[in-house]
Write an enzyme that holds these catalytic residues in place. Structure first.
Site, PDB file in Angstrom:
ATOM      1  N   GLU A 438       0.833  -1.233   0.000  1.00  0.00           N
ATOM      2  CA  GLU A 438       0.000   0.000   0.000  1.00  0.00           C
ATOM      3  C   GLU A 438       0.854   1.264   0.000  1.00  0.00           C
ATOM      4  O   GLU A 438       0.489   2.264   0.633  1.00  0.00           O
ATOM      5  CB  GLU A 438      -0.939   0.028   1.203  1.00  0.00           C
TER       6      GLU A 438
HETATM    7  C1  LIG Z   1       2.807  -9.731   0.089  1.00  0.00           C
HETATM    8  C2  LIG Z   1       2.583  -8.606  -0.868  1.00  0.00           C
HETATM    9  C3  LIG Z   1       1.299  -8.257  -1.239  1.00  0.00           C
HETATM   10  C4  LIG Z   1       1.082  -7.238  -2.156  1.00  0.00           C
HETATM   11  N1  LIG Z   1      -0.195  -6.975  -2.594  1.00  0.00           N
HETATM   12  C5  LIG Z   1      -0.370  -6.129  -3.631  1.00  0.00           C
HETATM   13  C6  LIG Z   1      -1.649  -6.002  -4.264  1.00  0.00           C
HETATM   14  O1  LIG Z   1      -2.638  -6.629  -3.848  1.00  0.00           O
HETATM   15  N2  LIG Z   1      -1.763  -5.177  -5.339  1.00  0.00           N
HETATM   16  C7  LIG Z   1      -0.702  -4.478  -5.836  1.00  0.00           C
HETATM   17  O2  LIG Z   1      -0.874  -3.763  -6.807  1.00  0.00           O
HETATM   18  N3  LIG Z   1       0.519  -4.577  -5.271  1.00  0.00           N
HETATM   19  C8  LIG Z   1       0.709  -5.388  -4.182  1.00  0.00           C
HETATM   20  N4  LIG Z   1       1.954  -5.519  -3.616  1.00  0.00           N
HETATM   21  C9  LIG Z   1       3.052  -4.739  -4.146  1.00  0.00           C
HETATM   22  C10 LIG Z   1       3.495  -3.634  -3.194  1.00  0.00           C
HETATM   23  O3  LIG Z   1       2.525  -2.637  -3.123  1.00  0.00           O
HETATM   24  C11 LIG Z   1       4.865  -3.148  -3.681  1.00  0.00           C
HETATM   25  O4  LIG Z   1       5.804  -4.172  -3.387  1.00  0.00           O
HETATM   26  C12 LIG Z   1       5.272  -1.832  -3.048  1.00  0.00           C
HETATM   27  O5  LIG Z   1       4.455  -0.787  -3.503  1.00  0.00           O
HETATM   28  C13 LIG Z   1       6.724  -1.473  -3.332  1.00  0.00           C
HETATM   29  O6  LIG Z   1       7.053  -1.607  -4.692  1.00  0.00           O
HETATM   30  P1  LIG Z   1       8.347  -2.446  -5.085  1.00  0.00           P
HETATM   31  O7  LIG Z   1       8.251  -3.763  -4.423  1.00  0.00           O
HETATM   32  O8  LIG Z   1       8.498  -2.407  -6.549  1.00  0.00           O
HETATM   33  O9  LIG Z   1       9.547  -1.667  -4.402  1.00  0.00           O
HETATM   34  P2  LIG Z   1      10.340  -0.431  -5.067  1.00  0.00           P
HETATM   35  O10 LIG Z   1       9.385   0.570  -5.575  1.00  0.00           O
HETATM   36  O11 LIG Z   1      11.374  -0.970  -5.971  1.00  0.00           O
HETATM   37  O12 LIG Z   1      11.042   0.188  -3.767  1.00  0.00           O
HETATM   38  C14 LIG Z   1      12.301  -0.267  -3.235  1.00  0.00           C
HETATM   39  C15 LIG Z   1      12.726   0.726  -2.154  1.00  0.00           C
HETATM   40  O13 LIG Z   1      12.956   2.019  -2.731  1.00  0.00           O
HETATM   41  C16 LIG Z   1      12.150   2.998  -2.094  1.00  0.00           C
HETATM   42  N5  LIG Z   1      11.681   3.966  -3.088  1.00  0.00           N
HETATM   43  C17 LIG Z   1      11.228   3.721  -4.342  1.00  0.00           C
HETATM   44  N6  LIG Z   1      10.862   4.847  -4.943  1.00  0.00           N
HETATM   45  C18 LIG Z   1      11.085   5.855  -4.063  1.00  0.00           C
HETATM   46  C19 LIG Z   1      10.885   7.261  -4.077  1.00  0.00           C
HETATM   47  N7  LIG Z   1      10.357   7.890  -5.141  1.00  0.00           N
HETATM   48  N8  LIG Z   1      11.221   7.962  -2.972  1.00  0.00           N
HETATM   49  C20 LIG Z   1      11.703   7.351  -1.887  1.00  0.00           C
HETATM   50  N9  LIG Z   1      11.908   6.021  -1.804  1.00  0.00           N
HETATM   51  C21 LIG Z   1      11.586   5.285  -2.872  1.00  0.00           C
HETATM   52  C22 LIG Z   1      11.003   2.234  -1.459  1.00  0.00           C
HETATM   53  O14 LIG Z   1      10.476   2.924  -0.328  1.00  0.00           O
HETATM   54  C23 LIG Z   1      11.676   0.923  -1.067  1.00  0.00           C
HETATM   55  O15 LIG Z   1      12.295   1.058   0.172  1.00  0.00           O
HETATM   56  C24 LIG Z   1       2.187  -6.507  -2.676  1.00  0.00           C
HETATM   57  C25 LIG Z   1       3.478  -6.838  -2.267  1.00  0.00           C
HETATM   58  C26 LIG Z   1       3.694  -7.878  -1.407  1.00  0.00           C
HETATM   59  C27 LIG Z   1       5.119  -8.246  -1.054  1.00  0.00           C
END
Ligand SMILES: Cc1cc2nc3c(=O)[nH]c(=O)nc-3n(C[C@H](O)[C@H](O)[C@H](O)COP(=O)(O)OP(=O)(O)OC[C@H]3O[C@@H](n4cnc5c(N)ncnc54)[C@H](O)[C@@H]3O)c2cc1C
Length: 590
Positions: A438
């Site tokens: 989220e």
């Molecule tokens: C168990 C689970 C359930 C999930 N359920 C859903 C779902 O139902 N629907 C859905 O759509 N998604 C879902 N997700 C996805 C989840 O919302 C994302 O994993 C999350 O938004 C982070 O994206 P990412 O994993 O690509 O991390 P990234 O975006 O790659 O982030 C990696 C790190 O970089 C930081 N970062 C990235 N961009 C910035 C920025 N602009 N400024 C500061 N820091 C930044 C982040 O805070 C993080 O620490 C789920 C994930 C998991 C693991």
């Protein structure tokens, strides 16, 4: 032990820390105390007696995936159906569509209880409720007629699908395609990852809410549209019919919430899944934000929920476990570990952080209710700004403390905390995801600093800090020695918050990197100052009232502990915000 819903604490926090009672006096609610307590009691019984006993089996069994079919753990289907049939899914949904139309704040308290009982169970309905909101607000009437009643009753569940391999925090990078079809519907092709409850056997249809991009869409978030994509297309009579071209390809193996299936979804293997536009083309982010704001608060409540369960379990263990000597006990007799000051510190920290986060989350929910039902436009706008300001704090502070409290829970158990059979380890594993999904907590902090502080030219946050000052003044005016130095420490915390806020507002436009560098310590500072003041509000209310759930001495003691031991971090956090940015901006990590 399994979770026992702390119904009277929940009711007290809602009424007095989150000021539900004050909002009722202002005409926002017409719910009597009797009805409020009756709803919370029933929810507490269902959570404690039906859901909580399934938490362990869910963790151990997980959700096996075979030939595209997900099997939920034993007992889950029956529990889910009983829960939906009792009307819990539609508690705060519009009555016109079969919901019960109760306040959002009451639903928030119930969401906490479902998730305390089992986070893996609770997250599914959170997404269905978010989908209901998006559809109710943005959907065309025909779509609402077909899908809303069944989503509200819980007969069907909803999903929320943003994430793709290259598009996580950066939603604008998503590539899933939508093409217009001759009949007015759309054909969706692409892949989504990490989709919670993307496939399961709890309901006989699953309604996916999918973000995708039209061929002629502008780049980035301005070119995203929202589509409703059912697992089964509907027959003329509204029943599930032909299978849509949407399927789960695989399931993730996770650290925690094992009973919540997290799916990779594939759209368009056979030419394109049928999707229906929700809202307008290229306006999908606005619709999704409707879902996300509610879902963000709900995930914050998951943090509170897991912290509550971990605290209950640690308290019980600490009372039973005997080790070492305590002053006043005979040399031959070991004392319960609660006799040791360091264990008391851990337990009070757990309780204090949990209740502070609960108060913040419930206050956010009350602000949402006020934004819809306050008497005039000015009050509704102010409440909307308050809810917007508090939402990232509710999400990130509460889920951060969820992990911290669960970790302390492991520590209180000593070596047994590291052993799976106590259950403390499961809370720790389950809690961790809420800081990530989220919108990560880093993204929440960015939202707070870059978008929420500047609201109304800084007046929204200014008004909030003034309200916190009133709480401090009330503690000082009480002049009660039981508060110790709470008034002084809270006063300092609030002024540190004010100082850091002024500094950030001066940087947001001119030096955004400096503001971004301090965003996370600022959010923590906000949570600590606000949570401390709300615990003080709760304690003062308990002193005023001879309410059955009041328990004034323990509430005053907790408010004092929080102010003297946790709110004292405010000065360091504020200094990190104002003086720490330069070394972060200049850091060589490339
Ligand atoms: C168990 C689970 C359930 C999930 N359920 C859903 C779902 O139902 N629907 C859905 O759509 N998604 C879902 N997700 C996805 C989840 O919302 C994302 O994993 C999350 O938004 C982070 O994206 P990412 O994993 O690509 O991390 P990234 O975006 O790659 O982030 C990696 C790190 O970089 C930081 N970062 C990235 N961009 C910035 C920025 N602009 N400024 C500061 N820091 C930044 C982040 O805070 C993080 O620490 C789920 C994930 C998991 C693991």
């Amino acid at each position: 032990m399994t979770y026992q819903a702390p119904v009277s604490d929940i009711a007290f926090a809602l009424k007095h820390a989150a000021r539900f009672s004050a909002a009722r006096e202002d005409g926002v609610y017409d719910l009597t105390d009797d009805l409020l307590h009756a709803v919370l009691e029933e929810a507490g019984k269902f959570a404690s007696n039906v859901i909580a006993p399934l938490n362990r089996v869910g963790d151990q069994h997980g959700t096996p995936f075979k030939d595209g079919v997900v099997t939920t753990p034993p007992g889950w289907k029956e529990a889910y159906r009983g829960w939906a049939e009792a009307g819990w899914n539609g508690l705060s949904s519009p009555a016109d569509w079969g919901g019960q139309g109760l306040p959002h704040a009451v639903n928030a308290a119930c969401i906490e209880m479902w998730n305390s009982a089992s986070m893996a169970f609770g997250i599914g309905p959170v997404l269905t409720m978010a989908a209901v909101n998006a559809l109710a607000l943005h959907g065309a009437d025909e779509l609402k007629q077909k899908y809303l009643p069944k989503l509200i009753s819980g007969e069907w569940m909803g999903t929320m699908q943003l994430t793709e391999p290259q598009a996580g925090s950066d939603v604008g990078a998503l590539r899933t395609k939508a093409e217009r079809a001759a009949d007015g519907s759309y054909r969706i092709t692409g892949q989504k990852i990490f989709i919670t409850y993307g496939e399961h056997d709890l309901t006989d249809n699953i309604i996916h809410f999918v973000l995708a991009r039209l061929p002629d869409a502008p780049p980035g978030t301005r070119g995203i549209s929202l589509f409703l994509v059912p697992k089964f297309l509907l027959n003329a009579d509204g029943s599930p019919g032909e299978r849509n071209d949407a399927r789960a390809h695989s399931l993730e193996h996770k650290l925690g919430i094992h009973a919540s299936p997290t799916c990779t979804m594939v759209y368009g293997d056979q030419g394109g899944a049928v999707g229906y536009l929700v809202g307008e083309e290229n306006r999908g982010m606005a619709c999704m934000f409707t879902m996300m704001n509610e879902a963000r608060l709900a995930v914050g409540l998951q943090g509170v929920a897991i912290a509550e369960t971990a605290t209950q379990q640690a308290m019980q263990y600490a009372r039973e476990r005997r080790q070492g000597r305590a002053a006043g006990t005979p040399a031959t007799q070991s004392a319960p570990i609660t006799a040791h000051p360091d264990v008391r510190r851990m337990l009070m920290t757990m309780r204090g952080l949990t209740r502070a986060a609960r108060a913040i989350c419930y206050a956010t929910a009350v602000a949402i209710d006020r934004s819809r039902a306050a008497a005039n436009e000015k009050a509704r706008t102010a409440a909307h700004e308050r809810a917007s300001l508090l939402t990232p704090v509710a999400k990130a502070f509460s889920t951060d403390i969820g992990s911290e409290v669960a970790s302390l829970g492991v520590q209180v158990h000593g070596g047994m905390g590291f052993i799976e059979e106590t259950g403390a380890a499961q809370h720790y594993r389950d809690a961790r995801i809420a800081q990530i999904y989220e919108g990560t907590n880093g993204i929440q902090a960015v939202d707070l600093v870059m978008r929420k502080l500047p609201l109304a030219g800084g007046a929204a946050v200014g008004a909030y800090i003034d309200d916190l000052r009133k709480s401090v003044a009330a503690v000082n005016a009480a002049n009660d020695p039981a508060f110790g130095a709470a008034g002084a420490r809270l006063g300092e915390a609030v002024e540190h918050l004010a100082r850091a806020t002024t500094w950030l507002l001066s940087k947001v436009e001119r030096e955004p990197d400096a503001a971004l560098a301090g965003a996370t310590p600022y959010l923590r500072l906000f949570g600590v100052a606000a949570g401390g003041c709300m615990l003080a509000d709760e304690a003062l209310a308990a002193l005023r009232l001879a309410d059955g759930g009041a328990d004034a001495p323990s509430r005053v003691a907790l408010a004092r502990f929080f102010a003297e031991n946790i709110a004292t971090a405010a000065g360091g956090l504020a200094t990190s915000v104002t003086d720490g940015a330069a070394s972060i901006v200049a850091a060589d990590v490339a």
